[in-house]
Write an enzyme that holds these catalytic residues in place. Structure first.
Site, PDB file in Angstrom:
ATOM      1  N   ARG A 144       0.850  -1.179   0.000  1.00 55.29           N
ATOM      2  CA  ARG A 144       0.000   0.000   0.000  1.00 55.29           C
ATOM      3  C   ARG A 144       0.894   1.241   0.000  1.00 55.29           C
ATOM      4  O   ARG A 144       2.067   1.183   0.367  1.00 55.29           O
ATOM      5  CB  ARG A 144      -0.881   0.036   1.250  1.00 55.29           C
ATOM      6  CG  ARG A 144      -1.826  -1.148   1.414  1.00 55.29           C
ATOM      7  CD  ARG A 144      -2.591  -1.018   2.725  1.00 55.29           C
ATOM      8  NE  ARG A 144      -3.591  -2.066   2.908  1.00 55.29           N
ATOM      9  CZ  ARG A 144      -3.371  -3.204   3.568  1.00 55.29           C
ATOM     10  NH1 ARG A 144      -2.167  -3.448   4.096  1.00 55.29           N
ATOM     11  NH2 ARG A 144      -4.331  -4.113   3.698  1.00 55.29           N
ATOM     12  N   LYS A 168      -1.839  -2.413   7.836  1.00 57.14           N
ATOM     13  CA  LYS A 168      -3.030  -1.978   8.555  1.00 57.14           C
ATOM     14  C   LYS A 168      -3.223  -2.818   9.812  1.00 57.14           C
ATOM     15  O   LYS A 168      -2.863  -3.987   9.847  1.00 57.14           O
ATOM     16  CB  LYS A 168      -4.262  -2.127   7.654  1.00 57.14           C
ATOM     17  CG  LYS A 168      -4.455  -0.982   6.665  1.00 57.14           C
ATOM     18  CD  LYS A 168      -5.791  -1.121   5.970  1.00 57.14           C
ATOM     19  CE  LYS A 168      -6.065   0.070   5.058  1.00 57.14           C
ATOM     20  NZ  LYS A 168      -7.372  -0.050   4.373  1.00 57.14           N
ATOM     21  N   HIS A 243      -2.948   3.342  -6.182  1.00 62.05           N
ATOM     22  CA  HIS A 243      -3.489   2.116  -5.572  1.00 62.05           C
ATOM     23  C   HIS A 243      -3.821   1.060  -6.623  1.00 62.05           C
ATOM     24  O   HIS A 243      -3.890  -0.132  -6.314  1.00 62.05           O
ATOM     25  CB  HIS A 243      -4.743   2.446  -4.753  1.00 62.05           C
ATOM     26  CG  HIS A 243      -5.134   1.373  -3.788  1.00 62.05           C
ATOM     27  ND1 HIS A 243      -4.359   1.024  -2.695  1.00 62.05           N
ATOM     28  CD2 HIS A 243      -6.209   0.548  -3.762  1.00 62.05           C
ATOM     29  CE1 HIS A 243      -4.946   0.041  -2.032  1.00 62.05           C
ATOM     30  NE2 HIS A 243      -6.065  -0.274  -2.666  1.00 62.05           N
ATOM     31  N   HIS A 269      -4.470  -8.606   4.124  1.00 64.67           N
ATOM     32  CA  HIS A 269      -5.893  -8.395   4.418  1.00 64.67           C
ATOM     33  C   HIS A 269      -6.275  -9.101   5.715  1.00 64.67           C
ATOM     34  O   HIS A 269      -5.931 -10.259   5.912  1.00 64.67           O
ATOM     35  CB  HIS A 269      -6.765  -8.949   3.289  1.00 64.67           C
ATOM     36  CG  HIS A 269      -6.758  -8.111   2.055  1.00 64.67           C
ATOM     37  ND1 HIS A 269      -7.094  -8.602   0.813  1.00 64.67           N
ATOM     38  CD2 HIS A 269      -6.464  -6.794   1.869  1.00 64.67           C
ATOM     39  CE1 HIS A 269      -7.007  -7.628  -0.083  1.00 64.67           C
ATOM     40  NE2 HIS A 269      -6.626  -6.531   0.532  1.00 64.67           N
ATOM     41  N   TYR A 278     -10.899 -10.249  -5.803  1.00 68.79           N
ATOM     42  CA  TYR A 278      -9.996 -10.450  -6.938  1.00 68.79           C
ATOM     43  C   TYR A 278     -10.249 -11.773  -7.660  1.00 68.79           C
ATOM     44  O   TYR A 278      -9.847 -11.927  -8.809  1.00 68.79           O
ATOM     45  CB  TYR A 278      -8.537 -10.389  -6.472  1.00 68.79           C
ATOM     46  CG  TYR A 278      -8.154  -9.025  -5.959  1.00 68.79           C
ATOM     47  CD1 TYR A 278      -7.907  -7.977  -6.837  1.00 68.79           C
ATOM     48  CD2 TYR A 278      -8.065  -8.766  -4.601  1.00 68.79           C
ATOM     49  CE1 TYR A 278      -7.573  -6.712  -6.377  1.00 68.79           C
ATOM     50  CE2 TYR A 278      -7.733  -7.507  -4.125  1.00 68.79           C
ATOM     51  CZ  TYR A 278      -7.488  -6.487  -5.018  1.00 68.79           C
ATOM     52  OH  TYR A 278      -7.177  -5.235  -4.563  1.00 68.79           O
TER      53      TYR A 278
END
Length: 303
Positions: A144, A168, A243, A269, A278
């Site tokens: 990211r 994250k 992105h 994730h 995806y």
């Protein structure tokens, strides 16, 4: 806004920083909650679900779509969750407000291998190696923008050709790097500017000798994407951001047959549902393949 609202917002901001929220998310959530509090004529302990629903309805009437409405709701939910944890609020009235249904499983926009190669080859200038290294890490390692920003020299292990990424949710993941990408990273380190401060050693440094900002990374990408749009008709009218390089990485992995659990780990994730979007790229490719085969089915067949 009521007397204590500013104090609540300051506490919310401190809580988000402690939780590891990105600066961009902090600003967005604070802006949403400040807008909400300024419009509700009640003190915090007396706010109810109906007050939140009225605010969301007002935002919708002002042009906010389903996705924007859900973001406002998410901001308000997070705000009350923070205050409960800080023992300021007793309950979270936003939990009684339902999210809007938005179209799911949309296939993310991504670049073809050809356009990705053209994009990377179009990068020139004084900071060419640095910029190429950044965008290679997005398109061939799935980082990211915020992860590029936080990357330190110590996170790159040359002996094992791996990268430790702080993602994250304050979670680390380790990504094995292709040999060609390792070569570019080594070259980027050789040409890297020294930082003004010796307290930290960011991998990517701006022209001012500081850790490169998220916005600067996005700006550099947008500049090169604009050039690409002028050359390729299929990109005109489309919104392409940095992105999209991460989307391109995920798409290439799916088309190469990478299993969903492995891809989840590579992308960092928290939920596999986020990764599953995806897989629809692969479904589309399968449908196109079957459509091509249908041209060879004999017509007539006596049916």
């Amino acid at each position: 806004m009521y007397e204590y609202d500013d104090e609540y917002l300051e506490l919310f901001d401190s809580w988000m920083k402690d939780q590891g929220f990105t600066k961009r998310t902090q600003q967005a959530y604070l802006g949403d909650v400040r807008l909400f509090l300024s419009g509700v004529e009640k003190s915090l302990p007396t706010i109810e679900a109906i007050d939140i629903m009225r605010f969301l309805t007002k935002m919708r009437q002002g042009g906010a779509g389903d996705a924007a409405r859900n973001r406002y709701l998410s901001s308000i939910r997070t705000f009350f969750a923070a205050l409960i944890e800080l023992q300021i609020a007793q309950s979270n009235p936003s939990l009684n407000v339902k999210k809007s249904k938005v179209e799911k499983n949309q296939i993310p926009t991504f670049l073809s291998e050809q356009l990705l190669a053209v994009f990377l080859q179009s990068i020139e200038g004084k900071y060419q190696i640095r910029n190429v290294a950044m965008f290679l890490l997005m398109s061939y390692a799935g980082l990211r923008v915020s992860e590029l920003h936080r990357l330190n020299i110590a996170d790159f292990n040359r002996s094992t050709s791996t990268l430790q990424v702080f993602g994250k949710g304050r979670k680390w993941r380790v990504i094995p790097l292709p040999a060609e990408l390792v070569k570019v990273l080594n070259k980027a380190l050789m040409e890297r500017m020294d930082t003004r401060s010796s307290a930290e050693q960011p991998f990517f440094v701006s022209q001012f000798g500081r850790r490169i900002s998220v916005r600067m990374i996005q700006t550099i990408a947008e500049k090169h994407f604009e050039v690409l749009k002028k050359q390729y008709a299929e990109l005109q009218g489309k919104s392409i951001s940095s992105h999209k390089l991460r989307h391109t990485f995920a798409t290439m992995q799916v088309l190469a047959g990478t299993d969903i659990r492995t891809l989840q780990e590579l992308l960092g994730h928290a939920s596999i549902q986020t990764t599953q979007i995806y897989t629809h790229v692969g479904d589309k490719q399968k449908q196109e393949a079957m459509n091509r085969v249908s041209a060879f089915i004999p017509v007539g067949m006596g049916i």
